[in-house]
Design a protein around this motif. Structure first.
Motif, PDB file in Angstrom:
ATOM      1  N   GLY A 210      45.216  44.839  39.313  1.00  0.00           N
ATOM      2  CA  GLY A 210      46.076  44.247  38.295  1.00  0.00           C
ATOM      3  C   GLY A 210      46.797  45.270  37.441  1.00  0.00           C
ATOM      4  N   LEU A 211      47.083  46.443  38.020  1.00  0.00           N
ATOM      5  CA  LEU A 211      47.735  47.504  37.266  1.00  0.00           C
ATOM      6  C   LEU A 211      49.252  47.392  37.288  1.00  0.00           C
ATOM      7  CD1 LEU A 211      45.368  50.354  38.449  1.00  0.00           C
ATOM      8  CD2 LEU A 211      45.525  49.441  36.130  1.00  0.00           C
ATOM      9  N   VAL A 212      49.778  46.506  38.124  1.00  0.00           N
ATOM     10  CA  VAL A 212      51.194  46.160  38.108  1.00  0.00           C
ATOM     11  C   VAL A 212      51.289  44.645  38.158  1.00  0.00           C
ATOM     12  CG1 VAL A 212      51.996  48.282  39.215  1.00  0.00           C
ATOM     13  CG2 VAL A 212      51.392  46.313  40.622  1.00  0.00           C
ATOM     14  N   ALA A 213      52.403  44.134  37.664  1.00  0.00           N
ATOM     15  CA  ALA A 213      52.652  42.694  37.731  1.00  0.00           C
ATOM     16  C   ALA A 213      53.475  42.436  38.988  1.00  0.00           C
ATOM     17  CB  ALA A 213      53.398  42.219  36.486  1.00  0.00           C
ATOM     18  N   ALA A 214      52.794  42.156  40.090  1.00  0.00           N
ATOM     19  CA  ALA A 214      53.470  41.937  41.367  1.00  0.00           C
ATOM     20  C   ALA A 214      54.225  40.595  41.358  1.00  0.00           C
ATOM     21  CB  ALA A 214      52.448  41.961  42.497  1.00  0.00           C
ATOM     22  N   PRO A 215      55.401  40.542  42.030  1.00  0.00           N
ATOM     23  CA  PRO A 215      55.994  41.603  42.845  1.00  0.00           C
ATOM     24  C   PRO A 215      56.529  42.747  41.985  1.00  0.00           C
ATOM     25  CG  PRO A 215      57.512  39.773  42.662  1.00  0.00           C
ATOM     26  CD  PRO A 215      56.233  39.316  42.018  1.00  0.00           C
ATOM     27  N   ALA A 216      56.381  43.941  42.514  1.00  0.00           N
ATOM     28  CA  ALA A 216      56.784  45.119  41.747  1.00  0.00           C
ATOM     29  C   ALA A 216      57.200  46.231  42.693  1.00  0.00           C
ATOM     30  CB  ALA A 216      55.626  45.592  40.869  1.00  0.00           C
ATOM     31  N   ARG A 217      58.011  47.144  42.182  1.00  0.00           N
ATOM     32  CA  ARG A 217      58.340  48.372  42.913  1.00  0.00           C
ATOM     33  C   ARG A 217      57.893  49.548  42.065  1.00  0.00           C
ATOM     34  NH1 ARG A 217      63.946  50.354  45.729  1.00  0.00           N
ATOM     35  NH2 ARG A 217      62.950  49.249  47.473  1.00  0.00           N
TER      36      ARG A 217
ATOM     37  N   PHE B  71      47.848  52.854  48.110  1.00  0.00           N
ATOM     38  CA  PHE B  71      47.885  52.905  46.653  1.00  0.00           C
ATOM     39  C   PHE B  71      48.586  51.673  46.081  1.00  0.00           C
ATOM     40  CE2 PHE B  71      49.788  54.598  42.624  1.00  0.00           C
ATOM     41  CZ  PHE B  71      48.592  54.715  41.932  1.00  0.00           C
ATOM     42  N   GLY B  72      49.618  51.190  46.755  1.00  0.00           N
ATOM     43  CA  GLY B  72      50.252  49.950  46.324  1.00  0.00           C
ATOM     44  C   GLY B  72      49.265  48.797  46.309  1.00  0.00           C
ATOM     45  N   ALA B  73      48.416  48.736  47.341  1.00  0.00           N
ATOM     46  CA  ALA B  73      47.382  47.701  47.374  1.00  0.00           C
ATOM     47  C   ALA B  73      46.382  47.892  46.240  1.00  0.00           C
ATOM     48  CB  ALA B  73      46.673  47.734  48.725  1.00  0.00           C
ATOM     49  N   TYR B  74      46.041  49.137  45.967  1.00  0.00           N
ATOM     50  CA  TYR B  74      45.141  49.467  44.858  1.00  0.00           C
ATOM     51  C   TYR B  74      45.708  48.946  43.540  1.00  0.00           C
ATOM     52  CZ  TYR B  74      43.270  52.725  41.285  1.00  0.00           C
ATOM     53  OH  TYR B  74      42.740  53.292  40.148  1.00  0.00           O
ATOM     54  N   LEU B  75      46.985  49.219  43.279  1.00  0.00           N
ATOM     55  CA  LEU B  75      47.606  48.774  42.023  1.00  0.00           C
ATOM     56  C   LEU B  75      47.587  47.253  41.909  1.00  0.00           C
ATOM     57  CD1 LEU B  75      50.698  51.174  41.915  1.00  0.00           C
ATOM     58  CD2 LEU B  75      48.620  51.328  40.515  1.00  0.00           C
TER      59      LEU B  75
ATOM     60  N   LEU C 140      59.242  55.001  47.857  1.00  0.00           N
ATOM     61  CA  LEU C 140      59.431  53.742  47.152  1.00  0.00           C
ATOM     62  C   LEU C 140      58.429  52.731  47.704  1.00  0.00           C
ATOM     63  CD1 LEU C 140      63.335  53.593  47.278  1.00  0.00           C
ATOM     64  CD2 LEU C 140      61.886  54.549  45.471  1.00  0.00           C
ATOM     65  N   VAL C 141      57.653  52.130  46.814  1.00  0.00           N
ATOM     66  CA  VAL C 141      56.561  51.241  47.229  1.00  0.00           C
ATOM     67  C   VAL C 141      56.809  49.864  46.640  1.00  0.00           C
ATOM     68  CG1 VAL C 141      54.063  50.893  47.232  1.00  0.00           C
ATOM     69  CG2 VAL C 141      54.994  53.223  47.258  1.00  0.00           C
ATOM     70  N   ASP C 142      57.014  48.880  47.516  1.00  0.00           N
ATOM     71  CA  ASP C 142      57.223  47.494  47.094  1.00  0.00           C
ATOM     72  C   ASP C 142      55.943  46.707  47.313  1.00  0.00           C
ATOM     73  OD1 ASP C 142      60.115  47.141  46.262  1.00  0.00           O
ATOM     74  OD2 ASP C 142      60.359  48.171  48.178  1.00  0.00           O
ATOM     75  N   ILE C 143      55.494  46.060  46.244  1.00  0.00           N
ATOM     76  CA  ILE C 143      54.187  45.391  46.224  1.00  0.00           C
ATOM     77  C   ILE C 143      54.408  43.896  46.039  1.00  0.00           C
ATOM     78  CG2 ILE C 143      51.952  45.315  45.056  1.00  0.00           C
ATOM     79  CD1 ILE C 143      52.708  48.140  43.898  1.00  0.00           C
ATOM     80  N   PRO C 144      54.216  43.092  47.083  1.00  0.00           N
ATOM     81  CA  PRO C 144      54.382  41.645  46.942  1.00  0.00           C
ATOM     82  C   PRO C 144      53.222  41.022  46.183  1.00  0.00           C
ATOM     83  CG  PRO C 144      53.691  42.175  49.168  1.00  0.00           C
ATOM     84  CD  PRO C 144      53.900  43.485  48.463  1.00  0.00           C
ATOM     85  N   ALA C 145      53.463  39.837  45.655  1.00  0.00           N
ATOM     86  CA  ALA C 145      52.415  39.168  44.888  1.00  0.00           C
ATOM     87  C   ALA C 145      51.308  38.634  45.780  1.00  0.00           C
ATOM     88  CB  ALA C 145      53.027  38.037  44.063  1.00  0.00           C
ATOM     89  N   ASP C 146      51.629  38.262  47.000  1.00  0.00           N
ATOM     90  CA  ASP C 146      50.647  37.710  47.935  1.00  0.00           C
ATOM     91  C   ASP C 146      49.599  38.771  48.264  1.00  0.00           C
ATOM     92  OD1 ASP C 146      49.188  36.601  49.992  1.00  0.00           O
ATOM     93  OD2 ASP C 146      50.912  36.218  51.301  1.00  0.00           O
ATOM     94  N   THR C 147      48.369  38.524  47.876  1.00  0.00           N
ATOM     95  CA  THR C 147      47.325  39.536  48.046  1.00  0.00           C
ATOM     96  C   THR C 147      46.966  39.789  49.510  1.00  0.00           C
ATOM     97  OG1 THR C 147      45.621  37.836  47.743  1.00  0.00           O
ATOM     98  CG2 THR C 147      46.311  39.076  45.782  1.00  0.00           C
ATOM     99  N   ALA C 148      47.403  38.901  50.403  1.00  0.00           N
ATOM    100  CA  ALA C 148      47.133  39.113  51.823  1.00  0.00           C
ATOM    101  C   ALA C 148      48.271  39.841  52.522  1.00  0.00           C
ATOM    102  CB  ALA C 148      46.881  37.775  52.521  1.00  0.00           C
ATOM    103  N   ALA C 149      49.385  40.037  51.806  1.00  0.00           N
ATOM    104  CA  ALA C 149      50.566  40.637  52.420  1.00  0.00           C
ATOM    105  C   ALA C 149      50.474  42.144  52.445  1.00  0.00           C
ATOM    106  CB  ALA C 149      51.822  40.204  51.664  1.00  0.00           C
ATOM    107  N   GLY C 150      51.111  42.749  53.453  1.00  0.00           N
ATOM    108  CA  GLY C 150      51.177  44.193  53.536  1.00  0.00           C
ATOM    109  C   GLY C 150      52.074  44.780  52.466  1.00  0.00           C
TER     110      GLY C 150
END
Length: 286
Positions: free
Chosen positions: A243-250, A235-239, A266-276
């Motif tokens: 573009g539903l969050v402004a990554a990086p985001a938690r 779901f973090g990848a989905y967001l 707690l889900v941490d979403i990095p800006a790098d689209t290739a990152a886990g």
């Protein structure tokens, strides 16, 4: 505790809230020499949605493990809550630090550290992907869930998200819709088997960084999973992808409250689209 199959099983609840709720998982810290059939039998005996089986690498200093996950019915490529439980179990025995889990879905790193008198574990998923869902499959899923198209939030469109395995993501327009889960398990299970979906990740957006979720899990023989780390990573990848969050985001996901087992992920979403995607939580011994 030792199972009838002579593998020592520890039981944890992952993503708990102050020791309560969360999602139970079995953990076998030493599955050396166990066959696939033995692991499947232990998972069925334990009866939780997943049990993790660990085999340590050659050098203990590497803190590297081969990990396999089994539901009561079948092997699963990756399981987030059992990963959190296993990491906390390792930390309880050998101290906190960085772990590497070699899973059927790929390499997953886990950081464990002290936090407020407990161990907080943070897994980082394999590189994720998000894809469209076929219209016919979506329509069939809605019928099986007994949802109508107007029950969906148009601002969070359906997608299939993967951070180790596939999850159909469906967003409810209201909290009331999410609160009522009354689906056809056989019909949804058959569709999920055909499409290769591990869970259906049902969500409701409370705010920009707070979500509520529920996860039907027919492929594992479980009506509903109380807290689903793999789906949270997906779901973090989905967001990020939409573009539903402004990554990086938690973001925080609350799950299990409707089952009487509140959990927090707690889900941490990095800006790098290739990152886990990194998913964090605690785990308590049951």
């Amino acid at each position: 505790m030792t199972s009838r199959n002579s593998l020592a099983v520890t039981r944890y609840t992952a993503f708990d809230v102050h020791g309560r709720g969360g999602n139970p998982a079995g953990v076998v810290l030493d599955a050396s020499g166990a066959s696939e059939q033995e692991m499947q039998a232990v998972a069925a005996e334990v009866g939780y949605s997943e049990t993790a089986f660990l085999v340590a690498g050659g050098d203990p200093a590497d803190r590297r493990f081969t990990v396999r996950y089994f539901s009561p019915l079948a092997e699963v490529a990756f399981c987030g809550h059992a990963t959190i439980a296993a990491a906390v179990a390792v930390a309880d025995q050998a101290g906190t630090g960085r772990l590497v889990f070699d899973t059927p879905a790929g390499e997953v790193t886990v950081e464990t550290r002290p936090a407020d008198g407990r161990v907080l574990a943070s897994l980082t998923s394999v590189p994720p992907k998000v894809t469209a869902v076929a219209g016919a499959d979506l329509a069939e899923a809605l019928v099986a869930l007994r949802w109508r198209p107007e029950d969906l939030d148009p601002e969070l469109p359906p997608r299939v998200a993967n951070a180790g395995n596939d999850h159909l993501v469906l967003a409810a327009a209201t909290r009331e819709r999410l609160a009522v889960l009354d689906y056809d398990m056989d019909a949804l299970g058959a569709l999920m088997a055909r499409c290769g979906w591990t869970t259906v990740h049902l969500v409701w957006r409370e705010s920009g960084d707070v979500f509520h979720a529920r996860d039907p899990f027919p492929p594992g023989g479980v009506y509903e999973d109380p807290a689903t780390g793999a789906a949270a990573a997906a779901f973090g990848a989905y967001l990020r992808d939409l573009g539903l969050v402004a990554a990086p985001a938690r973001v925080t996901i609350h799950q299990g409250a409707d089952m009487g087992r509140p959990g927090r992920l707690l889900v941490d979403i990095p800006a790098d689209t290739a990152a886990g995607i990194t998913v964090s939580g605690t785990a308590a011994v049951i």
